[in-house]
Design an enzyme around this catalytic site. Structure first.
Site, PDB file in Angstrom:
ATOM      1  N   GLU A  95      -6.717  12.664   9.888  1.00 14.90           N
ATOM      2  CA  GLU A  95      -7.153  13.720  10.544  1.00 14.90           C
ATOM      3  C   GLU A  95      -6.495  15.017  10.383  1.00 14.90           C
ATOM      4  O   GLU A  95      -7.074  16.175  10.308  1.00 14.90           O
ATOM      5  CB  GLU A  95      -7.371  13.186  12.132  1.00 14.90           C
ATOM      6  CG  GLU A  95      -8.165  12.330  12.457  1.00 14.90           C
ATOM      7  CD  GLU A  95      -7.960  11.704  13.768  1.00 14.90           C
ATOM      8  OE1 GLU A  95      -7.042  11.180  14.648  1.00 14.90           O
ATOM      9  OE2 GLU A  95      -9.081  12.015  14.856  1.00 14.90           O
ATOM     10  N   GLU A 142      -8.647   3.415  13.900  1.00  8.05           N
ATOM     11  CA  GLU A 142      -8.551   3.280  15.331  1.00  8.05           C
ATOM     12  C   GLU A 142      -9.573   2.221  16.053  1.00  8.05           C
ATOM     13  O   GLU A 142      -9.307   1.715  17.153  1.00  8.05           O
ATOM     14  CB  GLU A 142      -8.979   4.785  16.086  1.00  8.05           C
ATOM     15  CG  GLU A 142      -7.945   5.967  15.586  1.00  8.05           C
ATOM     16  CD  GLU A 142      -7.958   6.319  14.396  1.00  8.05           C
ATOM     17  OE1 GLU A 142      -8.741   5.943  13.600  1.00  8.05           O
ATOM     18  OE2 GLU A 142      -7.082   7.310  13.988  1.00  8.05           O
TER      19      GLU A 142
END
Ligand code: NAI
Length: 694
Positions: A105, A125
């Protein structure tokens, strides 16, 4: 500082330096922000390279900060990415080895990305029941396209950087030294001027985005029965497609916050950390020296010995396999070969590898051949006399410092250790059947087992890919000691009014892989019978339903005899409810003057699971397990406890110990009260509004 700042040819190089994987902990985040600001302030700097030292660009969140205030302390990852993205000077992320989760990210917030081949790129995640919460669901689809991004986000699986080379994620693939090329690239873009490209400004191009998203939902829904995260991942991506970046980001945030609160995510995170925590033993420091294990001996080539040997040869460790008779040895070897052959048939192993592995086994009938072994695992008959023979012999032949392990499931490891003059070298290694498949290994710590033996076995367990949990010495260790209470409840419920299929169905609906009666039929009902017979002698006051003994007296030992709690058809493992058995059960209740009642599925689940919980609490009180998460790991990896519930102890925490205790008292008043005296630990924690894991 977890970040280094240097300049090179007018380029600021910000190097994440937080071993082992440059986790984005507080000081790393702060260092990145400070670095970017320093670069803005330095007129000689034209552009910035963001790179990772050591083994990764960044593996994402710093797991040592999980559940601590530092995890959310500013600058958060959101802030860091905002700072990077809004930098007036171009930021080039230089990616090698690993860019995962928050690490990816962060890279997506840079203006340019350059990568080496062989880097693992992932947003994992979802595996913790979450979604990428720092813009990943919005930027990745804009970088690699909707389909690839959704696949990556929903599966959490890594993709190699070279596979993504043409996807729009990377502006360049580095052929030579990554930093050199990144600096060169940065100099070029630093000289360009003009607006800096941002992933957030890109369009998501797809001929039929809505259709594809619907397709993805249809695919994921059945798989995601107990796990809400994959569908939330799709929601967040879909919002970005439909509503644009900023609103998409807001939906991502909402979904993330919702997921963090779910028991499923809590369970997955518990299992993730529980696995790591299990390898840490409170009084065995992590720097305890370990013994070298290069050659292994296995004694007994039966059901367990063969599977145990396979574990070691799979990890490349040569095994000397000892039996008393040639026939037994031949039989054992043939079974091992058959197992590998079936893996070859399924395409999981090449024929070449099969021969390589088998070549690692040296079969023998002579103890002399064990004199070089660094570890010897015994898996002979479960009789103390036989264990005595084996261990006193081992004491004579094993080299000094060799670890002597027993796979016993019920015998006292301290007694076994006392058959040798080196009890400090003796340990239990309790594998589960089939030993080459099951993840769980209970490492049984004897009173005299030395710390370096424990440290060695825990390290070895990782090498053979087991989840190792340390248990103290007691009857049944952690797993089987608890399952006995669960099975006792299952039997009580039969005499009170339930039938095997109802009990199994209820607990399987809760999420267990297999209910108690199907499990007993698979394991062999005679095994439980033998244990109960022993109990009747040792603990005559312990109440036990004799209903299973009645079954065993008719020879219904389970699948191996074609009949148990259920009927079986030849060559088929499907369990069919048995009219004969059900009538036997009803008759048994009548004979014993028990008025059968309808037992609700909720009661079945509650009694089975809370029986585990109460025994687990005693195990903690006695120090047999050092932490609640160890018990949960045993149940998740060895007993088919549903992963999304995180194990019995976490499940108890989820319902709240106050409620757990109340339920126990209710059952104590209702039936077979002796099973339901809440453990002191339960009462204590309930009074303090705490949980086993808090
Ligand atoms: P098994 O009966 O299949 O195998 C035992 C093997 O040991 C036989 O091949 C026998 O010939 C050999 N043996 C007996 N005495 C010996 C001696 N003195 N020297 C060398 N070999 C000898 O039994 P299984 O099921 O493999 O059990 C072995 C051990 O593992 C027992 O202690 C058992 O409690 C334990 N265990 C069994 C589990 C299971 O599910 N079967 C699970 C976990 C532990």
């Amino acid at each position: 500082m977890a970040v280094d700042y240097t300049t090179r040819d007018g380029i600021a190089v910000i190097t994440l330096n937080n071993p082992p994987v440059n986790g984005l902990g507080f000081s790393t985040r702060l260092g990145i922000v400070e670095g970017v600001e320093k670069a803005q302030a330095d007129a000689s700097v034209k552009a910035i390279v963001l790179i990772g030292a050591g083994k990764a660009f960044s593996g994402g969140a710093d797991i040592t900060e999980f559940n601590t205030p530092k995890a959310t302390q500013e600058p958060t990852l959101h802030t860091v990415i905002k700072v990077v993205e809004s930098s007036a000077k171009p930021v080039v992320a230089a990616i090698h080895s690993v860019a995962m989760g928050g690490g990816l990210e962060l890279a997506l917030g840079a203006h340019y990305r350059i990568a080496s081949a062989g880097a693992q790129i992932a947003l994992p995640e979802v595996k913790l029941g979450l979604l990428p919460g720092a813009g990943g669901t919005q930027r990745l689809p804009r970088a690699v396209g909707l389909e690839t991004a959704l696949n990556m986000i929903v599966s959490g699986a890594p993709v190699m950087s070279e596979k993504l080379a043409g996807s729009g994620l990377f502006d360049q693939m580095a052929e030579g030294d990554l930093l050199d090329e990144a600096v060169k690239f940065a100099k070029k873009v630093g000289a360009q001027g003009g607006a800096l490209p941002k992933v957030r400004d890109r369009k998501i191009d797809h001929p039929n985005a809505e259709g594809f998203i619907q397709f993805a939902r249809n695919m994921v829904t059945p798989m995601a029965k107990n796990f809400p995260a994959p569908l939330k991942c799709i929601d967040a991506v879909a919002a970005g497609v439909k509503l644009g970046f900023d609103q998409g980001l807001a939906v991502e945030r909402e979904c993330f916050m919702a997921l963090v609160q779910t028991p499923e995510s809590r369970a997955l995170r518990h299992a993730f950390f529980g696995e790591r925590a299990a390898s840490k033993i409170p009084d065995v420091p992590s720097n305890t020296p370990v013994r070298k294990i290069e050659r292994v001996g296995v004694i007994g080539a039966g059901t367990m010995g063969g599977g145990i040997a396979m574990n070691f040869i799979n990890a490349g460790l040569p095994v000397t396999l000892l039996e008393t008779k040639q026939e037994a040895l031949d039989r054992g070897l043939a079974t091992i070969r058959k197992n590998y052959e079936s893996a070859v048939k399924k395409g999981r192993l090449t024929a070449e590898k099969l021969e390589e592995r088998l070549a690692l086994i040296t079969p023998t009938l002579s103890y002399d051949d064990l004199k070089d072994a660094d570890l010897i695992v015994e898996a002979v008959f479960e009789e103390l006399g036989v264990k005595e023979q084996v261990f006193s012999k081992l004491d004579q032949v094993a080299k000094k410092g060799a670890i002597l392990a027993s796979n016993t499931s019920t015998l006292d490891v301290d007694k076994i250790a006392a058959f040798t003059r080196r009890p400090e070298d003796v340990v239990g290694m309790h594998f589960f059947s089939p030993a080459n498949v099951m993840k769980l290994l209970e490492v049984v710590r004897g009173a005299k087992t030395s710390k370096d033996v424990l440290a060695t076995v825990m390290q070895l367990a990782r090498k053979i890919r087991k989840t190792a949990v340390v248990s103290g010495v007691c009857d049944g260790f952690i797993g089987n000691r608890m399952i006995e209470q669960y099975l006792r409840q299952a039997l009580f419920m039969l005499e009170e009014g339930a039938l095997p299929a109802q009990v199994d169905r209820a607990i399987e609906k809760f999420g267990f892989a297999m209910g108690p009666f199907r499990m007993s039929d698979l394991a062999g009902n005679d095994i439980g019978w033998a244990i109960r017979k022993r109990r009747y002698q040792e603990k005559p006051d312990l109440k036990y339903s004799k209903i299973a003994d009645r079954l065993c007296e008719t020879g219904r030992f389970g699948q191996k005899t074609g009949a148990g709690w259920y009927d079986y058809k030849a060559g088929d493992r499907a369990a069919h409810p048995s009219k004969i058995v059900d009538e036997m059960i009803v008759g048994y209740s009548k004979e014993h003057g028990i008025e059968r009642r309808k037992i609700a599925d909720e009661e079945i689940v509650e009694r089975l699971v809370l029986a585990l919980v109460n025994e687990g609490a005693l195990i903690l009180e006695e120090g047999i397990a050092s932490k609640a998460s160890d018990i949960d790991m045993v149940y998740l990896t060895g007993y088919g406890f549903p992963l999304h519930r995180g194990g019995p102890m976490l499940y108890a925490d989820t319902i709240g110990l106050y409620n757990v205790e109340r339920a126990m008292r209710k059952y104590a008043a209702q039936t077979n009260g002796d099973a339901w005296k809440p453990a002191a630990r339960v009462t204590e924690l309930a009074a303090q509004s705490r949980g086993f894991n808090s």
